[in-house]
Design a protein around this motif. Structure first.
Motif, PDB file in Angstrom:
ATOM      1  N   HIS A  31       0.829  -1.215   0.000  1.00  0.00           N
ATOM      2  CA  HIS A  31       0.000   0.000   0.000  1.00  0.00           C
ATOM      3  C   HIS A  31       0.862   1.264   0.000  1.00  0.00           C
ATOM      4  CE1 HIS A  31      -3.645  -2.316   0.631  1.00  0.00           C
ATOM      5  NE2 HIS A  31      -2.958  -3.018   1.513  1.00  0.00           N
ATOM      6  N   LEU A  32       1.908   1.258  -0.845  1.00  0.00           N
ATOM      7  CA  LEU A  32       2.763   2.445  -0.947  1.00  0.00           C
ATOM      8  C   LEU A  32       2.217   3.354  -2.035  1.00  0.00           C
ATOM      9  CD1 LEU A  32       6.323   0.843  -0.812  1.00  0.00           C
ATOM     10  CD2 LEU A  32       5.133   2.051   0.998  1.00  0.00           C
ATOM     11  N   LYS A  33       2.685   4.600  -2.039  1.00  0.00           N
ATOM     12  CA  LYS A  33       2.341   5.515  -3.137  1.00  0.00           C
ATOM     13  C   LYS A  33       2.930   4.954  -4.419  1.00  0.00           C
ATOM     14  CE  LYS A  33       1.413   8.943  -0.085  1.00  0.00           C
ATOM     15  NZ  LYS A  33       0.522  10.052   0.056  1.00  0.00           N
ATOM     16  N   ILE A  34       2.186   5.088  -5.520  1.00  0.00           N
ATOM     17  CA  ILE A  34       2.613   4.388  -6.738  1.00  0.00           C
ATOM     18  C   ILE A  34       3.944   4.898  -7.263  1.00  0.00           C
ATOM     19  CG2 ILE A  34       0.339   3.659  -7.531  1.00  0.00           C
ATOM     20  CD1 ILE A  34       0.445   6.002  -9.495  1.00  0.00           C
ATOM     21  N   THR A  35       4.338   6.115  -6.878  1.00  0.00           N
ATOM     22  CA  THR A  35       5.618   6.622  -7.374  1.00  0.00           C
ATOM     23  C   THR A  35       6.795   5.773  -6.875  1.00  0.00           C
ATOM     24  OG1 THR A  35       5.094   8.294  -5.745  1.00  0.00           O
ATOM     25  CG2 THR A  35       5.303   9.012  -7.997  1.00  0.00           C
ATOM     26  N   TRP A  36       6.614   5.062  -5.764  1.00  0.00           N
ATOM     27  CA  TRP A  36       7.673   4.171  -5.264  1.00  0.00           C
ATOM     28  C   TRP A  36       8.024   3.101  -6.282  1.00  0.00           C
ATOM     29  CZ3 TRP A  36      11.239   4.180  -1.625  1.00  0.00           C
ATOM     30  CH2 TRP A  36      11.076   5.028  -0.524  1.00  0.00           C
ATOM     31  N   PHE A  37       7.071   2.806  -7.161  1.00  0.00           N
ATOM     32  CA  PHE A  37       7.302   1.820  -8.216  1.00  0.00           C
ATOM     33  C   PHE A  37       8.581   2.125  -8.995  1.00  0.00           C
ATOM     34  CE2 PHE A  37       6.432   0.972 -12.809  1.00  0.00           C
ATOM     35  CZ  PHE A  37       6.532  -0.394 -12.761  1.00  0.00           C
ATOM     36  N   PHE A  38       8.905   3.424  -9.104  1.00  0.00           N
ATOM     37  CA  PHE A  38      10.038   3.774  -9.942  1.00  0.00           C
ATOM     38  C   PHE A  38      11.385   3.517  -9.270  1.00  0.00           C
ATOM     39  CE2 PHE A  38       6.604   5.922 -12.082  1.00  0.00           C
ATOM     40  CZ  PHE A  38       6.822   5.433 -13.349  1.00  0.00           C
ATOM     41  N   VAL A  39      11.391   3.248  -7.991  1.00  0.00           N
ATOM     42  CA  VAL A  39      12.670   2.892  -7.358  1.00  0.00           C
ATOM     43  C   VAL A  39      13.132   1.504  -7.821  1.00  0.00           C
ATOM     44  CG1 VAL A  39      13.827   2.471  -5.174  1.00  0.00           C
ATOM     45  CG2 VAL A  39      12.371   4.470  -5.441  1.00  0.00           C
ATOM     46  N   PRO A  40      12.318   0.429  -7.639  1.00  0.00           N
ATOM     47  CA  PRO A  40      12.762  -0.865  -8.199  1.00  0.00           C
ATOM     48  C   PRO A  40      12.867  -0.845  -9.719  1.00  0.00           C
ATOM     49  CG  PRO A  40      10.536  -1.039  -7.285  1.00  0.00           C
ATOM     50  CD  PRO A  40      11.069   0.282  -6.866  1.00  0.00           C
ATOM     51  N   MET A  51      13.799   1.599 -11.684  1.00  0.00           N
ATOM     52  CA  MET A  51      15.051   2.191 -12.133  1.00  0.00           C
ATOM     53  C   MET A  51      16.246   1.361 -11.677  1.00  0.00           C
ATOM     54  SD  MET A  51      14.065   4.330 -14.138  1.00  0.00           S
ATOM     55  CE  MET A  51      15.509   5.213 -14.718  1.00  0.00           C
ATOM     56  N   LEU A  52      16.035   0.548 -10.637  1.00  0.00           N
ATOM     57  CA  LEU A  52      17.098  -0.382 -10.249  1.00  0.00           C
ATOM     58  C   LEU A  52      17.294  -1.414 -11.368  1.00  0.00           C
ATOM     59  CD1 LEU A  52      18.915  -0.650  -7.801  1.00  0.00           C
ATOM     60  CD2 LEU A  52      17.344  -2.351  -6.880  1.00  0.00           C
ATOM     61  N   TRP A  54      16.894  -4.441 -22.589  1.00  0.00           N
ATOM     62  CA  TRP A  54      16.576  -4.668 -21.174  1.00  0.00           C
ATOM     63  C   TRP A  54      16.053  -3.376 -20.551  1.00  0.00           C
ATOM     64  CZ3 TRP A  54      16.755  -8.242 -17.153  1.00  0.00           C
ATOM     65  CH2 TRP A  54      16.926  -7.735 -15.864  1.00  0.00           C
ATOM     66  N   GLN A  55      16.628  -2.229 -20.964  1.00  0.00           N
ATOM     67  CA  GLN A  55      16.242  -0.962 -20.344  1.00  0.00           C
ATOM     68  C   GLN A  55      14.968  -0.374 -20.940  1.00  0.00           C
ATOM     69  OE1 GLN A  55      19.925   1.234 -20.770  1.00  0.00           O
ATOM     70  NE2 GLN A  55      20.397   0.892 -18.614  1.00  0.00           N
ATOM     71  N   LEU A  96      15.807   7.098  -4.568  1.00  0.00           N
ATOM     72  CA  LEU A  96      15.932   7.338  -6.002  1.00  0.00           C
ATOM     73  C   LEU A  96      17.337   7.827  -6.361  1.00  0.00           C
ATOM     74  CD1 LEU A  96      13.900   6.942  -8.263  1.00  0.00           C
ATOM     75  CD2 LEU A  96      13.391   9.377  -8.187  1.00  0.00           C
ATOM     76  N   LEU A  97      17.884   8.689  -5.496  1.00  0.00           N
ATOM     77  CA  LEU A  97      19.239   9.204  -5.748  1.00  0.00           C
ATOM     78  C   LEU A  97      20.261   8.081  -5.679  1.00  0.00           C
ATOM     79  CD1 LEU A  97      19.426  12.692  -4.011  1.00  0.00           C
ATOM     80  CD2 LEU A  97      19.647  12.136  -6.440  1.00  0.00           C
ATOM     81  N   LEU A  98      20.036   7.166  -4.731  1.00  0.00           N
ATOM     82  CA  LEU A  98      20.953   6.031  -4.605  1.00  0.00           C
ATOM     83  C   LEU A  98      20.968   5.213  -5.895  1.00  0.00           C
ATOM     84  CD1 LEU A  98      22.712   4.723  -2.362  1.00  0.00           C
ATOM     85  CD2 LEU A  98      20.822   3.119  -2.020  1.00  0.00           C
ATOM     86  N   VAL A  99      19.760   4.953  -6.414  1.00  0.00           N
ATOM     87  CA  VAL A  99      19.669   4.198  -7.669  1.00  0.00           C
ATOM     88  C   VAL A  99      20.327   4.984  -8.796  1.00  0.00           C
ATOM     89  CG1 VAL A  99      18.104   3.114  -9.301  1.00  0.00           C
ATOM     90  CG2 VAL A  99      17.557   3.082  -6.888  1.00  0.00           C
TER      91      VAL A  99
END
Lengths: 408, 184
Positions: free
Chosen positions: A213-222, A224-225, A242-243, A281-284
């Motif tokens: 139940h996270l905000k959908i923007t979190w989707f972009f962390v995995p 972009m990983l 792949w990208q 996100l910055l880490l990724v």
């Protein structure tokens, strides 16, 4: 080069003195005749016989004694693998791998049907997980793209069932897909498999976000990983495919922001906790840029433009305009890189993105203010102008059938 | 990386690994079957009453749809701190009654630590939430029977015996017809 080709063209080459008869023999030895394919008819015949047996069994399934049902399932399972080994030994790799895939499917069917046989209810995905494990192991044993693709789908289905019906997230399934299949792809990079596997990983990520139940923007962390892994992959063409799925997701999200960002009513649903999210996100980003540096691809850092977190701004026209500016910057960078690296497919992609962005911008900004006929007139002129400009640009490019020289 | 023939296409090694893999798969299917027997052997048996499913709802395939009394429970049985949410896993405490079947006395969001003697916990999921009650799903709503014999069973109240294993799996072990007058 096929034997047939050498047979028909070879004598001509010898006649014209291009090669000597001895060299023709050497060429023939270099491309030995492939083992003759099995005729289509016996295969079709066996499939039909198999189907008829299957329908007899399926029609009487519930009336058969339990032991017989179990025996039939296991017999079919072992038979499929034995058949695959037989055909592999005979040099028919396609058929062998096909039968191994059938064996894998039968394994899943056996688990489901046996649970049903005993009216057994499980509260976790152990059965489906075993199926994924078998799929990953078979991918390595057979070194097969087919089995890899099949396992991506099995993993996606297992996770979908786990989250949808059991309300649990199967971390093991996600790890097996990412680690097991991901490592295989890393060692045996392949364009199409990469795109499918990356899509499978995005699906696993999306279900995790939904489950937590996270905000959908979190989707972009995995997501972009997954993208960043591609930056470290030495095989550049495979890495690019792949990208593609992560980039498509990011582009569509930004496009959505440009189209609907004006409403503003939902933007707070997109805003994750500032420090934690941006930190992740910055880490990724760092992992990604480090990979690009190590592989000499720093030019593609512009991909990260799509990840600019515009949703922290208040909604409204400024947000939509900002999103459009980002989209223009991104498609412009794709076009620029395409021209500079003389990669025609990149130029085409950049053009499509550019036109798409322009269409959205146009609908967004002019629909309310302009008379309809003027709207279409302006739109037509804009597209004509763009195509004229691009054609002029294309003329300065060397013809595409020449091998691109500066392509890394 | 010596464990799997990771990237060695040597046929003998492949065959050896394939043999182990197929053996493991067969073993797993047999274990699923064994779990079926183990659940009824080691599990605790509860009897649950069902009410007839809408008779217009014709037989679907080769199973009977079971509508348990404990499929709908009053909202006051909910023991969670938060509001019940759809699709959430739950633990339902069952109490034996004098009439010979079990009824639900509490619904927990997590496994309850201690239970009164004779009480059993059955796991399930919240299917729907109303102001007055909860609809629960147990995964036991289908009973597979030989083809074309299911229709009669669906139209009358039944007593369904279920085994619940200590490790959490459960299965239907028996089905009997209840005389119509004992139904609601």
């Amino acid at each position: 080069m096929s034997q047939h080709f050498l047979d028909t063209e070879g004598p001509g080459w010898v006649e014209r003195g291009i090669i000597s008869p001895a060299q023709l023999q050497q060429l023939r030895a270099l491309y030995p005749e492939q083992p003759r394919a099995i005729g289509l008819l016996p295969i079709l015949g066996s499939v039909l016989v198999g189907l008829s047996a299957l329908s007899v069994v399926a029609a009487n399934w519930q009336d058969l004694p339990e032991v017989l049902r179990l025996g039939l399932l296991i017999g079919a399972l072992v038979g499929a693998y034995a058949g695959s080994e037989y055909f592999l030994a005979g040099g028919h790799r396609g058929l062998g791998v096909g039968l191994a895939s059938l064996g894998l499917l039968l394994f899943g069917a056996s688990i489901v049907l046996t649970s049903q046989l005993y009216q057994l209810v499980g509260y976790d995905v152990t059965g489906l997980l075993a199926w994924v494990v078998a799929g990953v192991a078979l991918t390595y044993v057979y070194q097969s793209r087919t089995l890899l693709l099949l396992t991506v789908f099995i993993g996606a289905m297992a996770q979908g069932y786990s989250v949808g019906s059991l309300s649990t997230y199967s971390y093991a399934t996600a790890l097996l897909t990412a680690g097991g299949l991901g490592y295989y792809w890393w060692r045996r990079p392949d364009g199409f498999c990469g795109a499918v596997l990356a899509t499978g990983l995005l699906w696993q990520s999306a279900l995790l976000i939904e489950h937590l139940h996270l905000k959908i923007t979190w989707f972009f962390v995995p997501t972009m990983l997954v993208y960043a892994v591609g930056d470290w992959q030495p095989d550049r063409p495979a890495a690019r495919t792949w990208q593609a799925p992560p980039l498509v997701a990011a582009f569509l999200f930004m496009l959505g922001l440009a189209m609907f960002g004006e409403a503003g009513s939902y933007t707070d649903r997109l805003r994750p906790q500032f420090v934690g999210f941006l930190g992740a996100l910055l880490l990724v980003l760092l992992i990604s840029v480090a990979g690009k540096r190590a592989r000499g691809r720093l030019g593609s850092t512009t991909d990260w433009l799509l990840l600019l977190p515009g949703y922290y701004f208040p909604g409204g026209l400024p947000l939509a305009v900002a999103a459009l500016v980002v989209l223009y910057a991104y498609s412009g960078s794709v076009l620029y890189r395409g021209f500079r690296e003389q990669a025609p497919e990149r130029v085409n992609l950049g053009t499509v993105l550019f036109v798409l962005t322009t269409m959205v911008a146009y609908f967004k900004l002019t629909w309310d203010f302009l008379n309809k006929s003027l709207f279409f007139l302006l739109g037509g002129l804009l597209l004509l102008g763009l195509s004229w400009y691009l054609r002029r640009q294309a003329r300065t490019l060397p013809p595409t059938d020449q091998p691109p020289t500066s392509l890394p | 990386m010596v464990m799997l023939p990771l990237f060695s296409p040597v046929p003998e090694r492949r065959r050896r690994w394939l043999l182990r893999l197929v053996a493991a798969q067969v073993l797993f299917v047999l274990l699923v079957a064994a779990a079926g027997y183990a659940v009824s052997h080691y599990g605790r048996t509860v009897a649950l009453r069902t009410s007839p499913v809408d008779p217009r709802d014709l037989l679907r395939g080769d199973y009977v749809s079971l509508n348990y009394d404990i499929s709908q429970v009053p909202r006051r049985l909910w023991r969670g701190e938060e509001e019940p949410r759809r699709r959430r896993p739950v633990y339902v405490q069952l109490q034996p009654t004098a009439a010979g079947y079990h009824r639900a006395v509490a619904v927990y969001p997590a496994a309850p630590a201690a239970l009164p003697a004779g009480h059993v916990v059955l796991r399930g999921w919240i299917g729907n939430v109303w102001r007055q009650g909860l609809q629960l799903r147990y995964g036991l709503e289908r009973y597979y029977v030989p083809e074309n014999t299911g229709l009669g069973l669906q139209r009358q109240p039944l007593l369904v015996r279920i085994s619940i294993a200590p490790w959490g799996q459960s299965r239907i072990t028996g089905l009997e017809k209840l005389p119509a007058d004992t139904a609601r």
